[in-house]
Motif scaffolding. Structure first.
Motif, PDB file in Angstrom:
ATOM      1  N   MET A 247      58.368   2.573 -42.572  1.00  0.00           N
ATOM      2  CA  MET A 247      57.567   2.117 -41.240  1.00  0.00           C
ATOM      3  C   MET A 247      57.191   0.769 -41.445  1.00  0.00           C
ATOM      4  O   MET A 247      56.853  -0.103 -42.145  1.00  0.00           O
ATOM      5  N   THR A 248      57.578   0.167 -40.241  1.00  0.00           N
ATOM      6  CA  THR A 248      57.429  -1.233 -40.006  1.00  0.00           C
ATOM      7  C   THR A 248      55.821  -1.765 -39.370  1.00  0.00           C
ATOM      8  O   THR A 248      55.723  -0.850 -38.342  1.00  0.00           O
ATOM      9  N   THR A 249      55.290  -2.390 -40.077  1.00  0.00           N
ATOM     10  CA  THR A 249      53.803  -2.521 -39.312  1.00  0.00           C
ATOM     11  C   THR A 249      53.880  -4.091 -39.400  1.00  0.00           C
ATOM     12  O   THR A 249      54.152  -4.909 -40.174  1.00  0.00           O
ATOM     13  N   GLU A 250      53.448  -4.426 -38.116  1.00  0.00           N
ATOM     14  CA  GLU A 250      53.040  -5.855 -37.584  1.00  0.00           C
ATOM     15  C   GLU A 250      51.869  -6.375 -38.198  1.00  0.00           C
ATOM     16  O   GLU A 250      51.057  -5.621 -38.445  1.00  0.00           O
ATOM     17  N   THR A 251      52.085  -7.685 -38.887  1.00  0.00           N
ATOM     18  CA  THR A 251      50.915  -8.204 -39.468  1.00  0.00           C
ATOM     19  C   THR A 251      50.251  -9.206 -38.443  1.00  0.00           C
ATOM     20  O   THR A 251      50.936  -9.843 -37.882  1.00  0.00           O
ATOM     21  N   LYS A 252      49.020  -8.959 -38.373  1.00  0.00           N
ATOM     22  CA  LYS A 252      48.354  -9.970 -37.399  1.00  0.00           C
ATOM     23  C   LYS A 252      46.799 -10.208 -37.849  1.00  0.00           C
ATOM     24  O   LYS A 252      46.209  -9.278 -38.195  1.00  0.00           O
ATOM     25  N   GLU A 253      46.506 -11.527 -37.841  1.00  0.00           N
ATOM     26  CA  GLU A 253      45.191 -11.815 -38.204  1.00  0.00           C
ATOM     27  C   GLU A 253      44.502 -11.688 -37.011  1.00  0.00           C
ATOM     28  O   GLU A 253      44.772 -11.737 -35.773  1.00  0.00           O
ATOM     29  N   LEU A 254      43.121 -10.891 -37.179  1.00  0.00           N
ATOM     30  CA  LEU A 254      42.069 -10.561 -36.041  1.00  0.00           C
ATOM     31  C   LEU A 254      41.074 -11.393 -36.256  1.00  0.00           C
ATOM     32  O   LEU A 254      40.488 -11.590 -37.293  1.00  0.00           O
ATOM     33  N   THR A 255      40.283 -11.824 -35.083  1.00  0.00           N
ATOM     34  CA  THR A 255      38.979 -12.318 -35.102  1.00  0.00           C
ATOM     35  C   THR A 255      37.879 -10.971 -35.136  1.00  0.00           C
ATOM     36  O   THR A 255      38.272  -9.989 -34.675  1.00  0.00           O
ATOM     37  N   ILE A 256      36.677 -11.369 -35.414  1.00  0.00           N
ATOM     38  CA  ILE A 256      35.896 -10.235 -35.351  1.00  0.00           C
ATOM     39  C   ILE A 256      35.579  -9.779 -33.834  1.00  0.00           C
ATOM     40  O   ILE A 256      35.739  -8.512 -33.287  1.00  0.00           O
ATOM     41  N   GLU A 257      35.792 -10.854 -32.725  1.00  0.00           N
ATOM     42  CA  GLU A 257      35.691 -10.502 -31.297  1.00  0.00           C
ATOM     43  C   GLU A 257      36.903  -9.633 -31.196  1.00  0.00           C
ATOM     44  O   GLU A 257      36.606  -8.627 -30.339  1.00  0.00           O
ATOM     45  N   GLU A 258      38.056  -9.623 -31.745  1.00  0.00           N
ATOM     46  CA  GLU A 258      39.216  -9.230 -31.303  1.00  0.00           C
ATOM     47  C   GLU A 258      38.987  -7.668 -31.819  1.00  0.00           C
ATOM     48  O   GLU A 258      39.555  -6.710 -31.223  1.00  0.00           O
TER      49      GLU A 258
ATOM     50  N   ALA B 197      30.607 -12.444 -46.561  1.00  0.00           N
ATOM     51  CA  ALA B 197      31.004 -13.731 -46.019  1.00  0.00           C
ATOM     52  C   ALA B 197      31.832 -14.318 -47.106  1.00  0.00           C
ATOM     53  O   ALA B 197      31.631 -14.333 -48.356  1.00  0.00           O
ATOM     54  N   GLY B 198      33.169 -14.623 -46.656  1.00  0.00           N
ATOM     55  CA  GLY B 198      34.046 -15.368 -47.429  1.00  0.00           C
ATOM     56  C   GLY B 198      34.176 -16.631 -46.966  1.00  0.00           C
ATOM     57  O   GLY B 198      33.144 -17.395 -46.106  1.00  0.00           O
ATOM     58  N   SER B 199      34.696 -17.733 -47.742  1.00  0.00           N
ATOM     59  CA  SER B 199      34.835 -19.080 -47.374  1.00  0.00           C
ATOM     60  C   SER B 199      35.362 -19.414 -46.143  1.00  0.00           C
ATOM     61  O   SER B 199      34.963 -20.362 -45.345  1.00  0.00           O
ATOM     62  N   ASP B 200      36.289 -18.697 -45.787  1.00  0.00           N
ATOM     63  CA  ASP B 200      37.045 -19.130 -44.267  1.00  0.00           C
ATOM     64  C   ASP B 200      37.279 -17.756 -43.680  1.00  0.00           C
ATOM     65  O   ASP B 200      38.015 -17.725 -42.444  1.00  0.00           O
ATOM     66  N   CYS B 201      36.651 -16.536 -43.705  1.00  0.00           N
ATOM     67  CA  CYS B 201      36.480 -15.126 -43.168  1.00  0.00           C
ATOM     68  C   CYS B 201      35.772 -14.255 -43.564  1.00  0.00           C
ATOM     69  O   CYS B 201      34.833 -14.673 -44.440  1.00  0.00           O
ATOM     70  N   VAL B 202      35.567 -13.207 -42.930  1.00  0.00           N
ATOM     71  CA  VAL B 202      34.703 -12.170 -43.456  1.00  0.00           C
ATOM     72  C   VAL B 202      35.487 -11.048 -44.138  1.00  0.00           C
ATOM     73  O   VAL B 202      36.727 -10.624 -43.817  1.00  0.00           O
ATOM     74  N   ASN B 203      35.281 -10.972 -45.419  1.00  0.00           N
ATOM     75  CA  ASN B 203      35.807 -10.022 -46.510  1.00  0.00           C
ATOM     76  C   ASN B 203      35.081  -8.563 -46.115  1.00  0.00           C
ATOM     77  O   ASN B 203      34.130  -8.148 -45.984  1.00  0.00           O
ATOM     78  N   ILE B 204      36.293  -7.517 -45.988  1.00  0.00           N
ATOM     79  CA  ILE B 204      35.873  -6.130 -45.708  1.00  0.00           C
ATOM     80  C   ILE B 204      35.984  -5.405 -47.363  1.00  0.00           C
ATOM     81  O   ILE B 204      37.150  -5.461 -47.809  1.00  0.00           O
TER      82      ILE B 204
END
Length: 61
Positions: A1-12, A43-50
């Motif tokens: 299965m091929t999964t597309e990698t995409k960074e998302l913002t919180i708004e997206e 809160a991460g240094s440049d993102c939100v960590n889940i």
């Protein structure tokens, strides 16, 4: 299965989840089919960590 990698913002992310019922649980599934439950956010240094926990329901523990 091929999964597309995409960074998302919180708004997206919120936009993607908008049509799901508000009380629905959210789980993450990796490319191997392993499921994880979201247990928090940090809160991460440049993102939100889940923060996730491996779903151990199959173990019965």
């Amino acid at each position: 299965m091929t999964t597309e990698t995409k960074e998302l913002t919180i708004e997206e992310l919120i936009q993607e989840l908008r049509d799901f019922p508000g009380e629905a649980n959210i789980c993450l599934t990796d490319a191997y089919g392993e499921t994880f439950t979201i247990i928090g956010f940090e809160a991460g240094s440049d993102c939100v960590n889940i923060v996730i926990s491996e779903d151990d329901d199959d173990d019965g523990e």
